[in-house]
Design an enzyme around this catalytic site. Structure first.
Site, PDB file in Angstrom:
ATOM      1  N   HIS A   2      16.618  31.832   8.137  1.00 20.96           N
ATOM      2  CA  HIS A   2      18.084  31.907   8.238  1.00 20.96           C
ATOM      3  C   HIS A   2      18.585  32.268   6.831  1.00 20.96           C
ATOM      4  O   HIS A   2      17.971  31.873   5.834  1.00 20.96           O
ATOM      5  CB  HIS A   2      18.597  30.527   8.648  1.00 20.96           C
ATOM      6  CG  HIS A   2      20.054  30.431   8.918  1.00 20.96           C
ATOM      7  ND1 HIS A   2      20.985  30.388   7.911  1.00 20.96           N
ATOM      8  CD2 HIS A   2      20.758  30.361  10.076  1.00 20.96           C
ATOM      9  CE1 HIS A   2      22.197  30.280   8.431  1.00 20.96           C
ATOM     10  NE2 HIS A   2      22.087  30.267   9.753  1.00 20.96           N
ATOM     11  N   GLN A  60      16.638  23.653  13.112  1.00 20.71           N
ATOM     12  CA  GLN A  60      16.309  23.838  14.532  1.00 20.71           C
ATOM     13  C   GLN A  60      15.180  22.917  14.983  1.00 20.71           C
ATOM     14  O   GLN A  60      14.934  22.805  16.178  1.00 20.71           O
ATOM     15  CB  GLN A  60      15.899  25.292  14.801  1.00 20.71           C
ATOM     16  CG  GLN A  60      16.974  26.314  14.511  1.00 20.71           C
ATOM     17  CD  GLN A  60      18.176  26.184  15.441  1.00 20.71           C
ATOM     18  OE1 GLN A  60      18.064  25.690  16.560  1.00 20.71           O
ATOM     19  NE2 GLN A  60      19.326  26.629  14.975  1.00 20.71           N
ATOM     20  N   CYS A 115      22.126  35.312  11.679  1.00 22.61           N
ATOM     21  CA  CYS A 115      21.977  35.014  10.230  1.00 22.61           C
ATOM     22  C   CYS A 115      20.541  35.249   9.784  1.00 22.61           C
ATOM     23  O   CYS A 115      19.992  34.471   8.983  1.00 22.61           O
ATOM     24  CB  CYS A 115      22.402  33.587   9.898  1.00 22.61           C
ATOM     25  SG  CYS A 115      24.126  33.284  10.207  1.00 22.61           S
ATOM     26  N   ASP A 141      13.199  23.715   6.335  1.00 21.02           N
ATOM     27  CA  ASP A 141      14.512  23.854   6.954  1.00 21.02           C
ATOM     28  C   ASP A 141      14.381  23.337   8.379  1.00 21.02           C
ATOM     29  O   ASP A 141      13.838  24.013   9.257  1.00 21.02           O
ATOM     30  CB  ASP A 141      14.911  25.339   6.920  1.00 21.02           C
ATOM     31  CG  ASP A 141      16.191  25.607   7.685  1.00 21.02           C
ATOM     32  OD1 ASP A 141      16.690  24.684   8.363  1.00 21.02           O
ATOM     33  OD2 ASP A 141      16.680  26.754   7.632  1.00 21.02           O
ATOM     34  N   LYS A 199      23.448  20.143  15.169  1.00 24.12           N
ATOM     35  CA  LYS A 199      22.394  20.735  16.004  1.00 24.12           C
ATOM     36  C   LYS A 199      21.639  19.655  16.778  1.00 24.12           C
ATOM     37  O   LYS A 199      20.738  19.949  17.541  1.00 24.12           O
ATOM     38  CB  LYS A 199      21.385  21.487  15.139  1.00 24.12           C
ATOM     39  CG  LYS A 199      21.994  22.430  14.119  1.00 24.12           C
ATOM     40  CD  LYS A 199      22.025  23.847  14.586  1.00 24.12           C
ATOM     41  CE  LYS A 199      22.380  24.773  13.436  1.00 24.12           C
ATOM     42  NZ  LYS A 199      22.771  26.090  13.882  1.00 24.12           N
TER      43      LYS A 199
HETATM   44  N1  PMP Z   1      18.768  27.147   9.032  1.00 19.81           N
HETATM   45  C1  PMP Z   1      18.596  27.370  10.333  1.00 19.81           C
HETATM   46  C2  PMP Z   1      17.228  27.621  10.870  1.00 19.81           C
HETATM   47  C3  PMP Z   1      19.707  27.348  11.186  1.00 19.81           C
HETATM   48  O1  PMP Z   1      19.552  27.585  12.488  1.00 19.81           O
HETATM   49  C4  PMP Z   1      20.995  27.095  10.648  1.00 19.81           C
HETATM   50  C5  PMP Z   1      22.219  27.108  11.527  1.00 19.81           C
HETATM   51  N2  PMP Z   1      22.301  28.195  12.392  1.00 19.81           N
HETATM   52  C6  PMP Z   1      21.093  26.852   9.278  1.00 19.81           C
HETATM   53  C7  PMP Z   1      19.963  26.889   8.500  1.00 19.81           C
HETATM   54  C8  PMP Z   1      22.412  26.546   8.643  1.00 19.81           C
HETATM   55  O2  PMP Z   1      22.924  25.356   9.192  1.00 19.81           O
HETATM   56  P1  PMP Z   1      24.430  24.914   8.894  1.00 19.81           P
HETATM   57  O3  PMP Z   1      25.262  26.125   9.184  1.00 19.81           O
HETATM   58  O4  PMP Z   1      24.666  23.791   9.837  1.00 19.81           O
HETATM   59  O5  PMP Z   1      24.486  24.521   7.462  1.00 19.81           O
END
Ligand code: PMP
Length: 405
Positions: A122, A202, A363, A199, A225
C-alpha cells in the site's frame, strides 16, 4: 463449533439498509469494515456517561475515562500477545504508525544503508520509506511478486543483506489478498539483524496475530479494518526500540519534566502519544477487539476461507473475467478485471444493484503497473458476508457484463 453468520449479521445495523432499492451487499471490507452495535454503543456510552480528558483529571469522570481508555489498551495488548502493554501505542491508524517508525529510523539511517519493501505495498508502506531513504542517501530495494501475486522469497533472501536496516511488508495484500509468509520473512531479516515492520492493516481482522511468535519488531494496524471506528490505530513495537528512538511529536503527555530551555521524555507508552488522545474511539476499539475475540477463531477462519474459495471458484467459471492475484494462500480479497469494461464502470453498475465494491488502484499503483492493469475491481469480505451474497454478486456481474457488451 460452527460459525453462525446470520446471528453475526444481526449485530450490524447497517446491513439491514437498502441501496438503490436493493438490499445492501457490502463487499468493500478491505477499505473499511462495518461496526457491530456493541461498538457503536461503547462510543455513545463513553460520550453519554464519562467524556473527559484522560490521565490528568482529578475527578470521577476523568478516572472512569482513563480506566476505560487504558483498559482498551490492555485488551489490544492481549489480542496481539504483546509482552507488555507499554509497547502498545495509540495512533490515528496504520499510516501514522508507519510514519512514526519511519521518523525514528530516518534519524538513524545513513548513506549506503538499505530498506527493503515489496512490490505489493500500500502506498502508506512505500512512499513513507521512499521519503525516509531519500532524506538519508539510503537505498530502497523492492521485492518482486510472481504472476500469482506471491512474493518471490528467493529474491527477497538475495535482497536482504548486512546493509539492510529495515524490511517492511504487508501481512496480507489489500489489493490481491495474498497472505505473506510473515514468520519466514521475519526470520530471514533477523539473520542480518534487520528490523522488521509488518503492515497488519489487512491481516489483523483475519488471523491470530501473535507478535512474539512472529518475531517482528513492529506490527501496525488500523481499528476501522477490524470492526472499530476510524481515526484510531496501533503501533506495536519492541519496547527497547520504542523507548530509545527519537520521539515523534512533542507536546503534552509525552514529557516528564519541562524547563524554559529543555525537556525530558515520559516513559512508554506515553512518550509516543503527544497531546489528547482519541479516547472515545480507542475505547470503542477495545470493545471491537473484545467482541471479535469472543468468536472461535478456527470456525471464523473456516467461514472466511469458504467465502474466498467460493468467490474464486465462481470467478474462474466466469467467462471474460481475469483474477489479478491468484495466490495459493489468500484471504478476504477477490481482485479482477473484466474484458467487457473498465473497473470503474463495473463498480458503478454494481452499485446500481446495491452491491458495494472498490475499484481503482487500491493505493498500490506500482503493483497495478506490475500486472499491466489500470486498476481492478475488488470484492472484499468480512465475517458477516455470506455465500448467498457472493451468488448475488455474480448474478449482478453477469448483468454488468451484458450491459457493457
Ligand atoms: N496498508 C494496507 C495494507 C491497507 O490496506 C491500508 C488501508 N487501505 C493502509 C495501509 C492504510 O491504512 P489507514 O488508511 O487506515 O491508515
Amino acid at each position: 463449533m460452527s460459525f453462525d453468520v446470520l446471528a453475526v449479521r444481526k449485530e450490524f445495523p447497517i446491513l439491514t439498509r437498502t441501496v438503490n432499492g436493493k438490499p445492501l451487499v457490502y463487499l468493500d471490507n478491505a477499505a473499511t469494515t462495518h461496526k457491530p452495535q456493541c461498538v457503536i454503543d461503547a462510543l455513545v456510552d463513553y460520550y453519554s456517561t464519562c467524556n473527559s480528558n484522560v490521565h490528568r483529571g482529578a475527578h470521577k469522570l476523568a478516572d472512569e475515562a482513563t480506566r476505560r481508555f487504558e483498559g482498551a489498551r490492555d485488551i489490544i495488548a492481549q489480542f496481539i500477545n504483546a509482552p507488555s502493554r507499554n509497547s502498545v501505542i495509540w495512533t490515528s491508524g496504520t499510516t501514522e504508525s508507519i510514519n512514526i517508525v519511519a521518523n525514528g529510523l530516518s534519524q538513524l539511517l545513513q548513506t549506503g544503508d538499505e530498506v527493503v519493501v515489496t512490490s505489493m505495498e500500500h502506498h502508506a508502506n512505500l512512499v513513507t520509506w521512499q521519503q525516509a531513504c531519500a532524506k538519508n542517501g539510503a537505498k530502497l530495494k523492492i521485492v518482486p511478486v510472481n504472476d500469482l501475486g506471491e512474493l518471490d522469497v528467493v529474491e527477497y533472501t538475495k535482497l536482504v543483506s548486512p546493509k539492510t536496516k529495515l524490511v517492511a511488508f504487508p501481512h496480507v495484500s489489500n489489493a490481491l489478498g495474498t497472505v505473506n509468509p510473515i514468520v519466514e520473512l521475519t526470520q530471514i531479516a533477523k539473520e542480518v539483524d534487520a528490523l522488521v515492520l509488518i503492515d497488519g492493516a489487512q491481516g489483523i481482522a483475519h488471523g491470530d496475530v501473535d507478535v512474539q511468535e512472529i518475531g517482528c519488531d513492529f506490527y501496525v494496524f488500523s481499528g476501522h479494518k477490524v470492526y472499530a471506528p476510524m481515526g484510531v490505530g496501533i503501533l506495536w513495537g519492541k519496547e527497547p526500540v520504542l523507548a530509545e528512538w527519537p520521539v515523534w511529536q512533542t507536546g503534552g503527555e509525552m514529557i516528564s519534566t519541562v524547563s524554559f530551555t529543555d525537556a525530558t521524555w515520559n516513559t512508554l507508552p506515553f512518550r509516543l502519544e503527544a497531546g489528547t488522545p482519541n479516547v472515545g474511539d480507542a475505547i470503542a476499539f477495545g470493545e471491537a477487539i473484545r467482541w471479535f475475540s469472543s468468536f472461535d477463531l478456527a470456525s471464523l477462519q473456516k467461514h472466511e476461507k469458504a467465502l474466498i474459495d467460493y468467490a474464486t471458484k465462481r470467478a474462474k467459471e466466469f467467462e471474460g473475467l481475469t483474477i489479478i492475484g491468484d495466490a495459493s494462500n489468500k484471504v478476504g480479497v477477490l481482485s479482477f478485471v473484466l474484458d467487457a469494461g473498465h473497473p470503474a464502470d463495473v463498480g458503478f453498475l454494481l452499485d446500481k444493484q446495491g452491491i458495494a465494491i472498490r475499484t481503482g488502484d487500491h493505493c498500490a499503483q506500482p503493483l497495478m503497473n506490475r500486472f499491466s492493469v489500470p486498476g481492478t475491481a475488488r470484492a472484499s469480505f468480512a465475517i458477516y458476508n455470506t455465500l448467498d451474497e457472493i451468488d448475488v454478486f455474480f448474478d449482478a456481474l453477469c448483468k454488468v457484463k451484458a450491459m457493457l457488451a
